[in-house]
Design an enzyme around this catalytic site. Structure first.
Site, PDB file in Angstrom:
ATOM      1  N   ASP A 139       0.850  -1.187   0.000  1.00  0.00           N
ATOM      2  CA  ASP A 139       0.000   0.000   0.000  1.00  0.00           C
ATOM      3  C   ASP A 139       0.887   1.239   0.000  1.00  0.00           C
ATOM      4  OD1 ASP A 139      -2.481  -1.369   0.073  1.00  0.00           O
ATOM      5  OD2 ASP A 139      -2.292  -1.654   2.225  1.00  0.00           O
ATOM      6  N   ASP A 158      -7.049  -1.455  -4.449  1.00  0.00           N
ATOM      7  CA  ASP A 158      -8.112  -1.205  -3.473  1.00  0.00           C
ATOM      8  C   ASP A 158      -9.147  -0.235  -4.046  1.00  0.00           C
ATOM      9  OD1 ASP A 158      -6.686  -2.795  -1.678  1.00  0.00           O
ATOM     10  OD2 ASP A 158      -5.684  -1.073  -0.757  1.00  0.00           O
TER      11      ASP A 158
END
Length: 190
Positions: A139, A158
């Site tokens: 991330d 995401d």
């Protein structure tokens, strides 16, 4: 079953490819920045939005840390279910459903790539020579209102998952149903 336009298959494949490729390319690029790998934040909007690397061995919001193989297995099963829904149960006949599931599949594949430890990436602080796979989702997008309210770091995969899931939700609540349409996606939009 009515004929499915070839463009519908192309649309699904293109959305999947764009979602997965943009996710993997952005991760490769940002995780190559030495200052980010050293733990620094690169602010685009100081104090509110920027780039910060993190590793998620769990799922949404870090739930289930350390259960990478469970989430990888669930991702594979979800991918198979999407393909069955679209191509066996004719969901591909519905343009909205095709696009939404393309977004979900693109995001799913981007994060699955990480969960399987496929990229040559390192934990921050790990010596450069250590080439052990890391079974965690990379991330890098940081969003916060203040130091007290910080959204968990996320990535393009995401974002594609959220867009696809939101589109599926809207499709479910907005699509009119008729007594002749017992299954989702059985007609082409005009």
């Amino acid at each position: 079953m009515p004929d499915v336009p070839r463009s519908r298959y192309i649309l699904f494949g293109a959305i999947v490819a764009i979602g997965c490729a943009s996710d993997l390319a952005s991760k490769a690029w940002l995780f190559s920045w030495p200052e980010l790998r050293a733990g620094q934040v690169h602010w685009l909007w100081p104090g509110h939005a920027g780039f910060q690397l993190s590793w998620n061995e769990g799922a949404l919001f870090g739930v289930g840390q350390g259960s990478t193989w469970l989430f990888a297995t669930l991702s594979v099963l979800a991918g198979v279910a999407i393909l069955v829904w679209l191509f066996r149960f004719h969901g591909v006949l519905d343009l909205w459903l095709t696009a939404a599931l393309g977004c979900v599949m693109g995001g799913l594949l981007g994060n699955l790539y990480d969960r399987l430890g496929l990229p040559d990436h390192f934990w921050p602080g790990r010596p450069e020579g250590a080439h052990q796979p890391v079974y965690a989702v990379r991330d890098w997008i940081l969003v916060q209102w203040s130091d007290q309210w910080r959204w968990p770091n996320f990535n393009f995969a995401d974002a594609f998952l959220v867009i696809g899931a939101s589109a599926l939700f809207l499709h479910a609540i907005c699509k009119p149903t008729s007594s002749n349409d017992a299954s989702a996606g059985t007609s082409l939009p005009s």
